[in-house]
Motif scaffolding. Structure first.
Motif, mmCIF file in Angstrom:
data_model
loop_
_atom_site.group_PDB
_atom_site.id
_atom_site.type_symbol
_atom_site.label_atom_id
_atom_site.label_comp_id
_atom_site.label_asym_id
_atom_site.label_seq_id
_atom_site.Cartn_x
_atom_site.Cartn_y
_atom_site.Cartn_z
ATOM 1 N N ALA A 270 0.830 -1.207 0.000
ATOM 2 C CA ALA A 270 0.000 0.000 0.000
ATOM 3 C C ALA A 270 0.866 1.258 0.000
ATOM 4 N N PHE A 271 1.958 1.219 0.737
ATOM 5 C CA PHE A 271 2.856 2.365 0.866
ATOM 6 C C PHE A 271 3.489 2.732 -0.474
ATOM 7 N N THR A 272 3.965 1.739 -1.208
ATOM 8 C CA THR A 272 4.725 2.008 -2.429
ATOM 9 C C THR A 272 3.863 2.061 -3.687
ATOM 10 N N LYS A 273 2.809 1.231 -3.770
ATOM 11 C CA LYS A 273 2.048 1.136 -5.015
ATOM 12 C C LYS A 273 0.743 1.927 -4.997
ATOM 13 N N THR A 274 0.056 1.914 -3.862
ATOM 14 C CA THR A 274 -1.216 2.642 -3.794
ATOM 15 C C THR A 274 -1.000 4.113 -3.464
ATOM 16 N N MET A 275 -0.157 4.384 -2.452
ATOM 17 C CA MET A 275 0.093 5.772 -2.046
ATOM 18 C C MET A 275 1.279 6.394 -2.771
ATOM 19 N N LYS A 276 2.036 5.568 -3.485
ATOM 20 C CA LYS A 276 3.089 6.022 -4.401
ATOM 21 C C LYS A 276 4.230 6.765 -3.703
ATOM 22 N N PHE A 277 4.702 6.205 -2.597
ATOM 23 C CA PHE A 277 5.915 6.677 -1.939
ATOM 24 C C PHE A 277 7.066 5.734 -2.306
ATOM 25 N N THR A 278 8.249 6.297 -2.456
ATOM 26 C CA THR A 278 9.447 5.476 -2.676
ATOM 27 C C THR A 278 10.149 5.279 -1.339
ATOM 28 N N LYS A 279 10.451 4.029 -1.022
ATOM 29 C CA LYS A 279 11.105 3.731 0.251
ATOM 30 C C LYS A 279 12.502 4.356 0.317
ATOM 31 N N ALA A 280 12.818 4.891 1.493
ATOM 32 C CA ALA A 280 14.160 5.439 1.732
ATOM 33 C C ALA A 280 15.016 4.359 2.386
ATOM 34 N N ASN A 281 16.209 4.184 1.880
ATOM 35 C CA ASN A 281 17.120 3.162 2.400
ATOM 36 C C ASN A 281 18.242 3.803 3.205
ATOM 37 N N GLY A 282 18.859 3.021 4.068
ATOM 38 C CA GLY A 282 20.025 3.491 4.806
ATOM 39 C C GLY A 282 19.713 4.093 6.147
ATOM 40 N N LEU A 283 18.447 4.069 6.585
ATOM 41 C CA LEU A 283 18.119 4.584 7.911
ATOM 42 C C LEU A 283 18.373 3.487 8.950
ATOM 43 N N PRO A 284 18.899 3.848 10.118
ATOM 44 C CA PRO A 284 19.360 2.828 11.065
ATOM 45 C C PRO A 284 18.279 1.875 11.563
ATOM 46 N N ASP A 285 17.035 2.353 11.728
ATOM 47 C CA ASP A 285 15.993 1.477 12.265
ATOM 48 C C ASP A 285 15.028 0.979 11.193
ATOM 49 N N ALA A 286 15.360 1.209 9.917
ATOM 50 C CA ALA A 286 14.470 0.740 8.846
ATOM 51 C C ALA A 286 14.446 -0.781 8.815
ATOM 52 N N SER A 287 13.249 -1.336 8.657
ATOM 53 C CA SER A 287 13.069 -2.784 8.587
ATOM 54 C C SER A 287 11.708 -3.061 7.974
ATOM 55 N N GLU A 288 11.304 -4.333 7.967
ATOM 56 C CA GLU A 288 9.967 -4.633 7.453
ATOM 57 C C GLU A 288 8.880 -4.088 8.372
ATOM 58 N N PHE A 289 9.240 -3.733 9.608
ATOM 59 C CA PHE A 289 8.270 -3.196 10.562
ATOM 60 C C PHE A 289 8.362 -1.675 10.695
ATOM 61 N N VAL A 290 9.392 -1.060 10.114
ATOM 62 C CA VAL A 290 9.548 0.398 10.122
ATOM 63 C C VAL A 290 9.883 0.826 8.696
ATOM 64 N N ILE A 291 8.948 1.564 8.076
ATOM 65 C CA ILE A 291 9.083 1.932 6.664
ATOM 66 C C ILE A 291 9.175 3.451 6.556
ATOM 67 N N TYR A 292 10.193 3.912 5.850
ATOM 68 C CA TYR A 292 10.346 5.332 5.552
ATOM 69 C C TYR A 292 10.166 5.536 4.049
ATOM 70 N N GLY A 293 9.631 6.718 3.665
ATOM 71 C CA GLY A 293 9.505 6.997 2.243
ATOM 72 C C GLY A 293 9.242 8.455 1.959
ATOM 73 N N ALA A 294 9.395 8.822 0.675
ATOM 74 C CA ALA A 294 9.215 10.212 0.246
ATOM 75 C C ALA A 294 8.471 10.249 -1.078
ATOM 76 N N ALA A 295 7.742 11.360 -1.285
ATOM 77 C CA ALA A 295 6.998 11.559 -2.540
ATOM 78 C C ALA A 295 6.854 13.050 -2.785
ATOM 79 N N SER A 296 6.562 13.400 -4.025
ATOM 80 C CA SER A 296 6.285 14.777 -4.415
ATOM 81 C C SER A 296 4.869 14.851 -4.965
ATOM 82 N N LEU A 297 4.012 15.636 -4.320
ATOM 83 C CA LEU A 297 2.634 15.825 -4.785
ATOM 84 C C LEU A 297 2.627 16.898 -5.862
ATOM 85 N N ARG A 298 2.280 16.507 -7.084
ATOM 86 C CA ARG A 298 2.270 17.440 -8.212
ATOM 87 C C ARG A 298 0.904 18.112 -8.322
ATOM 88 N N THR A 299 0.888 19.425 -8.372
ATOM 89 C CA THR A 299 -0.370 20.173 -8.483
ATOM 90 C C THR A 299 -0.318 21.117 -9.684
#
Length: 354
Positions: A270-299
């Motif tokens: 849901a995070f990557t395909k439905t809401m269209k965020f790209t996961k951020a890698n390299g964060l110390p606590d990132a795991s399958e239970f902690v997901i980070y991501g970024a997106a740009s809302l185009r208007t």
């Protein structure tokens, strides 16, 4: 003799062929059906003479102390002022629980795949196709009547209560959709600001057998439809994350408790395909239970320099399988964007589980 002025008399002479003299003389067995004339009663006041064409024998007695006369039957004895109501139109049966559940599954699938079926009530089927380019979208709705009944007064209308987009409201080519026929409706739209809820589609028609149907369903168009994922490494994500907390409203955090067991792989999808965020890698606590991501809302809204505005959005989802809960944190530059995206994320995550 009919021309003779002499009154015709009837003789009481018995017919020679009739052995019973009473059969002709008194066929009802009464020698005098009216009897003798009674004497008039003595000392009785004669009844009041009633004018059958004047006085109203049904009206209430006149009250000499009032100036009005009450009508025991009301002013409208034939009920002309309250005519019988016309028969109500026949209403088609409501959607079943299974149909509603199917529509929810189709909604997520259409958001993920930019199109697909979104509606089927047994008579009318509707599918969607979403084509995106930055803030602009071309939405095509394909509809068909897959029943043996004819459909009239057919109409599709889009409602955008949050004013997320601007679009023209075209009409279907024909309001008649005969059995086994089909058509399509193309809508051009553009995201103008972050807003919620998502758009809805009103489906209205008359089935010549089942009756009238008027129902609204969610469209696979929401604020995250216009997201474009941004790839950030751990350090870049952390820097931007720290920058977006200085003003009130830039950050929102909520705990969501779905009704069904939490599954990390579904949340990530849901995070990557439905809401269209790209996961951020390299964060110390990132795991399958902690997901980070970024997106740009185009208007399609423009800044003072004429450029279209894009809004950066960062999100963190923490999954607690034991507590069956999610903690969602969102940060953007604009409080209105943070609020709209949080509302949409909660709605989409709940749809996955309800």
């Amino acid at each position: 003799n009919l021309n003779d002025d002499t009154p015709t008399t009837f003789n009481n002479t018995n017919n020679s062929n009739n052995n019973n003299s009473n059969n002709n003389n008194d066929p009802f067995g009464l020698s005098d059906p009216f009897g003798s004339t009674p004497e008039p009663p003595k000392n009785v006041t004669p009844p009041k003479t009633v004018d059958l064409f004047g006085d109203d024998p049904f009206s209430a007695p006149t009250n000499t102390n009032t100036t009005t006369t009450d009508n025991a039957f009301g002013d409208d004895i034939f009920g002309l002022s309250n005519p019988v109501s016309p028969p109500q139109p026949k209403i088609a049966p409501p959607l079943t629980a299974a149909q509603n559940q199917q529509h929810k599954a189709w909604l997520i699938s259409s958001m993920t795949q930019n199109g697909g079926p979104i509606y089927d009530d047994g008579t009318i089927q509707i599918a969607s196709k979403i084509e995106l380019r930055a803030s602009q979208c071309r939405l095509t709705l394909f509809y068909r009547n897959h029943s043996s009944n004819n459909v009239s007064k057919f109409d599709l209308a889009i409602n955008d209560s949050g004013e997320l987009t601007r679009f023209e409201a075209p009409k279907v080519n024909s309001s008649d959709v005969p059995a086994s026929s089909q058509g399509q409706l193309v809508i051009m739209m553009e995201c103008m600001k972050p807003a919620s809820p998502n758009l809805t589609l009103n489906v209205k028609y008359t089935d010549n057998t089942l009756g009238d149907r008027d129902v609204s369903i969610p469209l696979p168009i929401c604020v995250t439809t216009f997201n474009e994922g941004i790839a950030l490494n751990g350090q870049d994500f952390t820097n931007k994350w720290e920058q977006l907390k200085s003003q009130p409203g830039q950050e929102l955090q909520e705990v969501i408790k779905p009704t069904n067991p939490v599954k990390p792989n579904i949340i990530e999808n849901a995070f990557t395909k439905t809401m269209k965020f790209t996961k951020a890698n390299g964060l110390p606590d990132a795991s399958e239970f902690v997901i980070y991501g970024a997106a740009s809302l185009r208007t399609g809204a423009t800044a003072s320099n004429g450029d279209k505005i894009s809004i950066g959005c960062l999100m963190k989802i923490e999954i607690n399988v034991q507590a069956n809960a999610l903690r969602v944190t969102i940060r953007t530059l604009y409080p209105s964007a943070t609020s709209a995206i949080m509302d949409t994320v909660k709605s989409l995550l709940f749809v996955h589980y309800i």
